[in-house]
Design an enzyme around this catalytic site. Structure first.
Site, PDB file in Angstrom:
ATOM      1  CD  GLN A  36      -2.827  -1.062   2.480  1.00 45.15           C
ATOM      2  OE1 GLN A  36      -2.417  -0.485   3.500  1.00 45.15           O
ATOM      3  NE2 GLN A  36      -3.960  -1.736   2.473  1.00 45.15           N
ATOM      4  CG  HIS A  62       4.251  -7.205 -11.112  1.00 45.94           C
ATOM      5  ND1 HIS A  62       3.187  -6.544 -10.563  1.00 45.94           N
ATOM      6  CD2 HIS A  62       5.371  -6.646 -10.563  1.00 45.94           C
ATOM      7  CE1 HIS A  62       3.624  -5.624  -9.713  1.00 45.94           C
ATOM      8  NE2 HIS A  62       4.936  -5.664  -9.691  1.00 45.94           N
TER       9      HIS A  62
END
EC number: 2.3.1.20
Length: 397
Positions: free
Chosen positions: A287, A327
């Site tokens: 985060q 990714h």
């Protein structure tokens, strides 16, 4: 002790291999043919998709097309942004892996920006075409970043080329009608960040050529022979330069480069990262280490799912799934190979986050986060390089 042990490793590397740093070789990472620049051409073509999104929003603003038609056009445009460059990379042999990563990164950023651009303008139309919709600028920043300069742009006056390209180059993924702005460019601050950019990019190139490449090359034989003790030794040896390079890259990109871009564009919001190094849980790390992506996920992915009645656990899993996809997209397509183990490795962050958050607290949780960073990345690097080597060079004369 850390300084002495790492200095010994670096000195051992110099004695064994000599000086391997060669900046000229960096050019070959981007180009195979000096007369063919496919990655740069891909980046230039990206303008077509941005303009398509802008003109679609203009049509929606005046009502010449319906919301359903606009949604279909946007969906096709966004889907093409992901598929078109991937197909070019897979089909054009002159695209190098590093050049492909650069081009696909640009297209991924463009995808996220145009997704946000579409959503915000849709929210403005939902509030009513009859009255002007005004989005308040972000809250005030510290004096170091300058005072805010309100611009007061209202919908649909924001649908201009100037506004679109400012957003495309701004160091944010979340679109606003009125971005926080600083009143001037601080020349000393800008020069310091530019010096850091130049210094750290040269340091990164030197460390990769001098330290990473020889270690990876020497790791191929243990992998072929399945010598597990040597594999572990290579993994631990690779962990030191890999993590050092990752930390330098983080500072170079998130602090130096993004601040240079923000300063030149007088962009007021400079919160590109938070104190992720103090993370006591994997969730806190994800985060806080990349705030632009976190804000985008929260605003355009997580909260909309929660509003539709999806549980928090399902929404978090969906965010991790999307992160794993991008990714893998940025690695598998340039290397022209998909590895399920890498995708599952990203998804393994979910049980890891639960285990660390459930059983570890304080310094123990922080240590677990750092261990996962230091050990996890070298494993992925070695396995990707090994698979790429086997597919492209094994058995070649």
């Amino acid at each position: 002790m850390l300084v002495l042990s790492n200095a010994r490793l670096f000195l051992e590397n110099l004695i064994k291999y000599g000086i391997l740093v060669d900046p000229i070789q960096v050019v070959s990472l981007f180009l195979k043919d000096p007369y063919s620049w496919p990655s740069l051409c891909l980046v230039i073509v990206a303008n077509v998709f941005a303009l398509a999104a802008l003109h679609t929003e203009r049509r929606l603003a005046v009502g010449s097309i319906s919301e359903n038609v606009g949604s279909i056009i946007h969906a096709c445009n966004l889907l093409t942004i992901l598929c078109f460059p991937a197909l070019v990379v897979l089909m054009v042999s002159s695209v190098t892996p590093v050049g492909a990563v650069f081009a696909l990164s640009i297209y991924t950023i463009l995808f996220l920006k145009l997704f946000s651009f579409r959503d915000v303008n849709k929210w403005c139309r939902a509030r009513g075409r009859a009255k002007a919709v005004r989005v308040r600028p972000a809250s005030g920043l510290k004096k170091a970043n300058g005072e805010m300069v309100p611009s007061g742009v209202c919908y649909p006056a924001n649908l201009t080329y100037k506004d679109m390209y400012y957003f495309l180059f701004a160091p944010t993924l979340c679109y606003e009608l009125n971005f926080p702005r600083s009143p001037r460019i601080r020349k000393r601050f800008l020069l310091r960040r530019l010096f850091e950019m130049l210094f750290f990019i040269q340091l990164l190139v030197g460390l990769i050529q001098q330290w990473m490449v020889p270690t990876i090359q020497n790791s191929m034989k243990p992998f072929r022979d399945m010598d597990y003790s040597r594999i572990i030794e290579r993994l631990l040896k690779l962990a030191v330069p890999n993590h050092l390079i990752w930390l330098i890259f983080f500072y170079w990109f998130f602090h130096s480069s993004l601040n240079v871009l923000a300063e030149v564009m007088q962009f007021g919001d400079r919160e590109f990262y938070r104190d992720w190094w103090n993370s006591e849980s994997v969730t806190y790390f994800w985060q806080n280490w990349n705030i632009p992506v976190h804000k985008w996920c929260l605003r355009h992915f997580y909260k909309p799912m929660i509003k539709r009645g999806v549980s928090k656990w399902t929404a978090q899993t969906a965010v991790f799934l999307a992160s794993a996809f991008f990714h893998e997209y940025l690695v598998s397509v340039p290397l022209k190979m998909f590895r399920l183990w890498a995708f599952m490795g990203m998804m393994a962050q979910i049980p890891l986050a639960w285990l660390v958050g459930r059983f570890l607290r304080g310094n123990y949780g922080n240590a677990a986060v750092w261990i996962s960073l230091i050990i996890g990345q070298p494993i992925a690097v070695l396995m990707y390089v090994h698979d790429y080597y086997v597919l492209n060079y094994e058995g070649s004369p």
